[in-house]
Design a protein around this motif. Sequence first.
Motif, PDB file in Angstrom:
ATOM      1  N   ILE B  43      24.267   2.082  77.992  1.00 56.34           N
ATOM      2  CA  ILE B  43      25.446   2.669  78.341  1.00 56.34           C
ATOM      3  C   ILE B  43      25.364   4.083  79.209  1.00 56.34           C
ATOM      4  CG2 ILE B  43      27.561   3.781  77.413  1.00 56.34           C
ATOM      5  CD1 ILE B  43      27.072   0.572  76.823  1.00 56.34           C
ATOM      6  N   LEU B  44      25.844   4.019  80.395  1.00 58.17           N
ATOM      7  CA  LEU B  44      25.279   5.204  81.303  1.00 58.17           C
ATOM      8  C   LEU B  44      26.586   5.677  82.006  1.00 58.17           C
ATOM      9  CD1 LEU B  44      23.198   6.760  82.956  1.00 58.17           C
ATOM     10  CD2 LEU B  44      23.258   4.898  84.820  1.00 58.17           C
ATOM     11  N   LEU B  45      26.827   6.865  81.851  1.00 57.35           N
ATOM     12  CA  LEU B  45      27.809   7.791  82.426  1.00 57.35           C
ATOM     13  C   LEU B  45      27.382   8.759  83.085  1.00 57.35           C
ATOM     14  CD1 LEU B  45      29.104   6.343  79.676  1.00 57.35           C
ATOM     15  CD2 LEU B  45      30.788   8.200  79.507  1.00 57.35           C
ATOM     16  N   GLY B  46      28.123   9.274  84.324  1.00 56.74           N
ATOM     17  CA  GLY B  46      27.687  10.338  85.413  1.00 56.74           C
ATOM     18  C   GLY B  46      27.960  10.039  86.476  1.00 56.74           C
ATOM     19  N   HIS B  47      27.839  10.671  87.538  1.00 57.63           N
ATOM     20  CA  HIS B  47      28.167  10.688  88.898  1.00 57.63           C
ATOM     21  C   HIS B  47      27.062  10.371  89.805  1.00 57.63           C
ATOM     22  CE1 HIS B  47      30.472  12.552  92.485  1.00 57.63           C
ATOM     23  NE2 HIS B  47      30.802  11.429  92.324  1.00 57.63           N
ATOM     24  N   ASN B  48      27.257   9.424  90.671  1.00 67.16           N
ATOM     25  CA  ASN B  48      26.174   9.097  91.468  1.00 67.16           C
ATOM     26  C   ASN B  48      24.920   8.668  90.923  1.00 67.16           C
ATOM     27  OD1 ASN B  48      28.055   9.046  93.775  1.00 67.16           O
ATOM     28  ND2 ASN B  48      27.443  11.213  93.909  1.00 67.16           N
ATOM     29  N   VAL B  49      25.022   7.943  89.754  1.00 65.02           N
ATOM     30  CA  VAL B  49      23.815   7.841  88.863  1.00 65.02           C
ATOM     31  C   VAL B  49      23.586   6.318  88.827  1.00 65.02           C
ATOM     32  CG1 VAL B  49      24.044   9.744  87.450  1.00 65.02           C
ATOM     33  CG2 VAL B  49      25.277   7.614  86.662  1.00 65.02           C
ATOM     34  N   LYS B  50      23.761   5.421  89.887  1.00 63.52           N
ATOM     35  CA  LYS B  50      23.641   4.006  89.724  1.00 63.52           C
ATOM     36  C   LYS B  50      21.773   3.792  89.702  1.00 63.52           C
ATOM     37  CE  LYS B  50      24.953  -0.270  91.393  1.00 63.52           C
ATOM     38  NZ  LYS B  50      25.473  -1.162  92.408  1.00 63.52           N
ATOM     39  N   ARG B  51      21.400   4.762  90.452  1.00 64.54           N
ATOM     40  CA  ARG B  51      19.880   4.159  90.527  1.00 64.54           C
ATOM     41  C   ARG B  51      19.156   4.449  89.180  1.00 64.54           C
ATOM     42  NH1 ARG B  51      17.822   9.376  90.284  1.00 64.54           N
ATOM     43  NH2 ARG B  51      19.290  10.886  90.730  1.00 64.54           N
ATOM     44  N   LEU B  52      19.846   5.249  88.233  1.00 65.68           N
ATOM     45  CA  LEU B  52      19.410   5.263  86.880  1.00 65.68           C
ATOM     46  C   LEU B  52      19.531   4.030  86.217  1.00 65.68           C
ATOM     47  CD1 LEU B  52      20.596   8.979  85.978  1.00 65.68           C
ATOM     48  CD2 LEU B  52      18.349   8.215  87.103  1.00 65.68           C
ATOM     49  N   ALA B  53      20.541   3.267  86.538  1.00 60.85           N
ATOM     50  CA  ALA B  53      20.817   2.147  85.695  1.00 60.85           C
ATOM     51  C   ALA B  53      19.620   1.284  86.300  1.00 60.85           C
ATOM     52  CB  ALA B  53      22.097   1.250  86.472  1.00 60.85           C
TER      53      ALA B  53
END
Lengths: 260, 328
Positions: B43-53
């Motif tokens: 579960i990933l929340l943030g802004h411009n964090v797709k690369r962390l996925a």
Amino acid sequence: MRMVVCVKVTPKAEQVRLDPTTKTLIREGVESEINPADKNALEMALNLKDKHDGEVIVLSMGPPAFEPHLKLAVAMGADDAILLSDRAFAGADTYPTSFTLAMGIKKLGNVDIIFCGEGSSDAGTNQVPPGIAEWLGIPQITFVNKVEVVDGKVRARRTIRGGYEVVEAPLPVLLSVELGCNTPRFPDFRRKRWAEREFRLKVWNKNELGVSEEQVGLKASYTTVKELKEAKMRERKGEFIRGSPEQVTEKLLEIIKQYL
Amino acid sequence: MAGYKSIWVFLEQNEGVLEEVSLEVLGKASELASKVGAEVTGILLGHNVKRLADEAIKRGAESIILADSPVLENYMTETYTEVIAGLVKERNPDAFIFGATNNGVDLAGRLAVRLGAGLIAHVVELELEEETGLLLGSVPGFGGSILAVCKCVKGRPQMVTVRPGIFRALPPDESRKGRIEEVQVRLKPEDIKTRIVEKKVGKAIDISKAEKVVIGGVGTGGDLSLIKRLAELIGGEVGVTRPLSDQGIAPRDIMVGATGVGLSSKLAIVAGVSGAAHFLSGIDKVENVIAINTDPDANIFNHADYCVVGDLFKIMPELIKRIESLKG
């Protein structure tokens, strides 16, 4: 300003042992104290009272044996102390504990700031403060080490990894206070004598709180403790290095060299 | 056995970097999931964090639910609780595991009450109960000397926070593929009551993975100069005990023990430390412990490999001199 400080009385952590055969806690001879972080929370509240005036009420859930400790909190400067005490409250995990405390706060009414220690020294889950805030539907700021009230809003500095952030929230708000962030004051001698002799602790049971047996204690808990066990410590060599300072240094150097 | 479909892991990010403990939790969740045939969802929340996925998938997540929005750039109790509670209610995961960082604890504690779920906090061991398949989390109490083995008897998901530095993250596997599902965020800035007015984050010091650590306690009298010099010479990090951190002499990031960092180093040199239970749990995974203390009865000597009874202000300068000359 009306402030509530939630306080727990905990056994002194370093004195508690596990009975090796029954796997239960040995409580005999163990001294108890106000949970250290809760003392920091109380100090923070008393500090705000010194600056802005207002009222500080100490609130606790537990057995009647908590009384002398709550009187100590009064001696430190709290205006009043309330103990939520009922056999039905026993065995509560963080869920009913935070509920019961929240109900106590609701009964008090018109509270502006609720202070809690960041966590307790016995179980240390850190979950009761956010739980209380959720039951009350108010903002929370956790792991706070500094606070000010500006224009009816709270500004609190909280620790995050590698630094801090300052969060602003409208009142009412709940703050959890970092262990060791201030030096709790000593009780004034005369106030201490007064608290011990004349102060009357208010005790509220489940009926006075308006809660049913199903909402509190073990029955309302979501978690159970299956067993207690001793934390197994790693076996160590325990080799004493003796000799002249030169010999000791020489030996230490030999050990440390392997890691250079 | 309880049937598991999904185990969720909260992927905590700060300033666009995934917290190490989230990767450790992913590693543990993968191990548990393979035993019960469940899927691990990050579960990933943030802004411009797709690369962390993408990164989380390489480290063990099979799918990611991503909420990406400017209002989620920084962790805030209000916004993160709102978004995540919505997702849990919609999809009913069987278990939900968080790293026990300040923010992880802030979030999990609030969510548990909103969701009516049981929460096991700060676990140092996590396994499955054979008869029931329920998660069993061991929680250190009383300064870390006693473990309470807990389980969630009702309410779902079973929620757990995990102490940093306990479990191992999986090495990145570039060939792993996973689903990334992006969800809409309906929060409006005007609905948010709290705001961050100031934030100051330096490079977080993480001493939990350091190979060598030199730790100073009350016996240093708060003077860490020898501790720092020795650490520098042997290429190690500095740690302190709780009293020094409480007095503001050193930041909490380098406080070792039950309420601080657990070390996993090869070597720890521990000077002027008495050896309280809450400290000892922080050095339990260290391979080799050298202790220096003036008191021959200090408890630290029951938990050290090499024990030196003596004054650190006499022994350490000598040691430092010798290492300096050794290094030329």
